[in-house]
Design a protein around this motif. Sequence first.
Motif, short mmCIF file in Angstrom:
data_model
loop_
_atom_site.label_atom_id
_atom_site.label_comp_id
_atom_site.label_asym_id
_atom_site.label_seq_id
_atom_site.Cartn_x
_atom_site.Cartn_y
_atom_site.Cartn_z
N LEU A 118 139.89 25.74 51.70
CA LEU A 118 140.72 26.18 50.57
C LEU A 118 142.19 26.11 50.92
CD1 LEU A 118 141.09 27.55 47.77
CD2 LEU A 118 140.92 29.75 48.95
N VAL A 119 142.54 26.54 52.13
CA VAL A 119 143.93 26.49 52.57
C VAL A 119 144.43 25.05 52.59
CG1 VAL A 119 145.46 26.89 54.54
CG2 VAL A 119 143.77 28.62 53.90
N ALA A 120 143.61 24.14 53.09
CA ALA A 120 144.00 22.73 53.14
C ALA A 120 144.24 22.16 51.74
CB ALA A 120 142.94 21.91 53.87
N TRP A 121 143.42 22.57 50.79
CA TRP A 121 143.63 22.12 49.41
C TRP A 121 144.92 22.68 48.85
CZ3 TRP A 121 144.27 25.29 45.21
CH2 TRP A 121 144.34 24.65 43.96
N ALA A 122 145.20 23.97 49.11
CA ALA A 122 146.35 24.63 48.50
C ALA A 122 147.68 24.11 49.03
CB ALA A 122 146.26 26.14 48.74
N VAL A 123 147.69 23.49 50.21
CA VAL A 123 148.93 23.04 50.84
C VAL A 123 149.72 22.09 49.94
CG1 VAL A 123 149.83 21.58 52.70
CG2 VAL A 123 148.24 23.44 53.22
N THR A 127 153.21 21.66 42.28
CA THR A 127 154.26 20.68 42.05
C THR A 127 155.60 21.40 41.93
OG1 THR A 127 153.82 20.77 39.66
CG2 THR A 127 152.78 19.00 40.89
N ASP A 128 156.66 20.75 42.42
CA ASP A 128 157.99 21.33 42.28
C ASP A 128 158.61 20.89 40.96
OD1 ASP A 128 158.93 18.72 42.60
OD2 ASP A 128 159.56 19.04 44.68
N ASP A 129 159.87 21.23 40.74
CA ASP A 129 160.53 20.93 39.47
C ASP A 129 160.66 19.44 39.20
OD1 ASP A 129 160.79 23.62 39.01
OD2 ASP A 129 162.85 23.74 39.80
N GLU A 130 160.55 18.62 40.25
CA GLU A 130 160.65 17.18 40.11
C GLU A 130 159.29 16.50 40.17
OE1 GLU A 130 163.46 15.69 42.90
OE2 GLU A 130 165.12 16.90 42.12
N GLY A 131 158.23 17.30 40.11
CA GLY A 131 156.88 16.75 40.09
C GLY A 131 156.31 16.37 41.43
N ARG A 132 156.97 16.75 42.51
CA ARG A 132 156.48 16.43 43.85
C ARG A 132 155.49 17.50 44.33
NH1 ARG A 132 162.49 15.67 46.20
NH2 ARG A 132 162.46 17.78 45.31
N PRO A 133 154.52 17.11 45.14
CA PRO A 133 153.52 18.08 45.61
C PRO A 133 154.15 19.19 46.46
CG PRO A 133 152.76 15.83 45.97
CD PRO A 133 154.21 15.74 45.59
N ARG A 134 153.64 20.37 46.30
CA ARG A 134 154.04 21.49 47.14
C ARG A 134 152.88 22.47 47.20
NH1 ARG A 134 158.33 25.06 43.54
NH2 ARG A 134 156.86 25.73 41.92
N GLY A 135 152.98 23.43 48.10
CA GLY A 135 151.90 24.36 48.29
C GLY A 135 151.81 25.42 47.20
N ILE A 136 150.61 25.95 47.03
CA ILE A 136 150.38 27.08 46.13
C ILE A 136 149.98 28.28 47.00
CG2 ILE A 136 148.95 28.03 44.29
CD1 ILE A 136 148.54 25.30 43.19
N PRO A 137 150.66 29.42 46.85
CA PRO A 137 150.31 30.57 47.68
C PRO A 137 148.98 31.20 47.27
CG PRO A 137 151.97 31.17 46.06
CD PRO A 137 151.80 29.67 45.96
N ALA A 177 144.72 34.24 55.54
CA ALA A 177 145.21 33.06 54.83
C ALA A 177 146.10 33.41 53.64
CB ALA A 177 144.01 32.23 54.34
N CYS A 178 145.99 34.63 53.13
CA CYS A 178 146.74 35.02 51.94
C CYS A 178 148.19 35.35 52.28
CB CYS A 178 146.09 36.23 51.27
SG CYS A 178 144.52 35.85 50.47
N GLU A 179 149.08 34.95 51.40
CA GLU A 179 150.51 35.25 51.57
C GLU A 179 150.74 36.76 51.47
OE1 GLU A 179 153.82 34.64 48.39
OE2 GLU A 179 153.82 32.84 49.64
N VAL A 180 150.01 37.40 50.58
CA VAL A 180 150.08 38.84 50.39
C VAL A 180 148.75 39.31 49.82
CG1 VAL A 180 151.01 38.66 48.03
CG2 VAL A 180 151.47 40.72 49.36
N VAL A 181 148.37 40.53 50.10
CA VAL A 181 147.18 41.13 49.50
C VAL A 181 147.63 42.28 48.61
CG1 VAL A 181 145.01 42.34 49.91
CG2 VAL A 181 145.70 40.49 51.44
N LEU A 182 147.19 42.25 47.36
CA LEU A 182 147.57 43.25 46.37
C LEU A 182 146.38 44.11 45.99
CD1 LEU A 182 149.55 40.87 43.96
CD2 LEU A 182 150.44 42.11 45.95
N HIS A 183 146.63 45.32 45.58
CA HIS A 183 145.57 46.17 45.08
C HIS A 183 145.95 46.74 43.72
CE1 HIS A 183 148.12 49.31 47.07
NE2 HIS A 183 147.78 50.00 45.99
N VAL A 184 144.95 47.07 42.93
CA VAL A 184 145.16 47.72 41.65
C VAL A 184 145.29 49.23 41.90
CG1 VAL A 184 144.19 48.19 39.36
CG2 VAL A 184 143.84 45.95 40.43
N GLU A 185 146.40 49.80 41.50
CA GLU A 185 146.63 51.23 41.75
C GLU A 185 145.61 52.07 40.97
OE1 GLU A 185 149.07 53.84 44.04
OE2 GLU A 185 148.79 51.67 44.00
N GLN A 186 145.03 53.05 41.64
CA GLN A 186 144.00 53.91 41.05
C GLN A 186 144.40 55.38 41.15
OE1 GLN A 186 140.66 50.99 43.01
NE2 GLN A 186 140.08 53.12 42.64
#
Length: 217
Positions: A118-123, A127-137, A177-186
């Motif tokens: 999954l990490v390899a795919w996300a790298v 796409t950036d503002d000019e349509g070039r490939p870039r990573g997705i967090p 692998a995650c850039e950040v881990v979020l939780h739903v406040e309870q």
Amino acid sequence: MATVSEEVGVGPWTGELPAGDHWDAELLRDGDRRNVVDAYRYWRHEAIVADLDTHRHDFHVAVENWGHDFNIGSVIRTANAFNAKAFHIVGKRRWNRRGAMVTDRYQHEHHHRTVDDLVAWAVSAGTDDEGRPRGIPLIGIDNLPGSVPLETHDLPRESVLVFGQEGPGLSPDMREACEVVLHVEQFGSTRSINAGAAAAVAMHAWIRRHVFDQRLD
């Protein structure tokens, strides 16, 4: 006492048949009882997918599938409701589709054998503002020690919302692998909420931010 019909959808088309190659001849003849919105009644399956592709949102959904969790179907159904770009299954290729209510047929499915895949795919998946490939967090959703409240984090437009299986949550490798881990406040007594419910909250947070432009103060 009168009974209320529970029949879903519409019957055979009445009147002159409509023109257009997006119509399904069998559905026009026999009726359309599928779980689709009225705007897509009588449409061919392929035509619906093609139309959804023209306005899919820029977030992906990934679910770890190590234990054949029945909640996966619920997550995928919600991904369809919010028109996610695609959904990703990490781990076992076969997953419990019952809860998806066949909504997975209207989405794009990707399988990754490992977290590294999954990490390899996300790298280069974004796409950036000019349509070039870039990573997705990768944005993990789990109530782990050190996780950040979802309500205070500005979700990036291009992102992969990652969910673990019910119980153990995100695997250690996925957490790393995650850039950040979020939780739903309870605010109640229970330690956690259902994985499918947490996924719905997280996806709707993305919709509020990037469809309705509801920014954090």
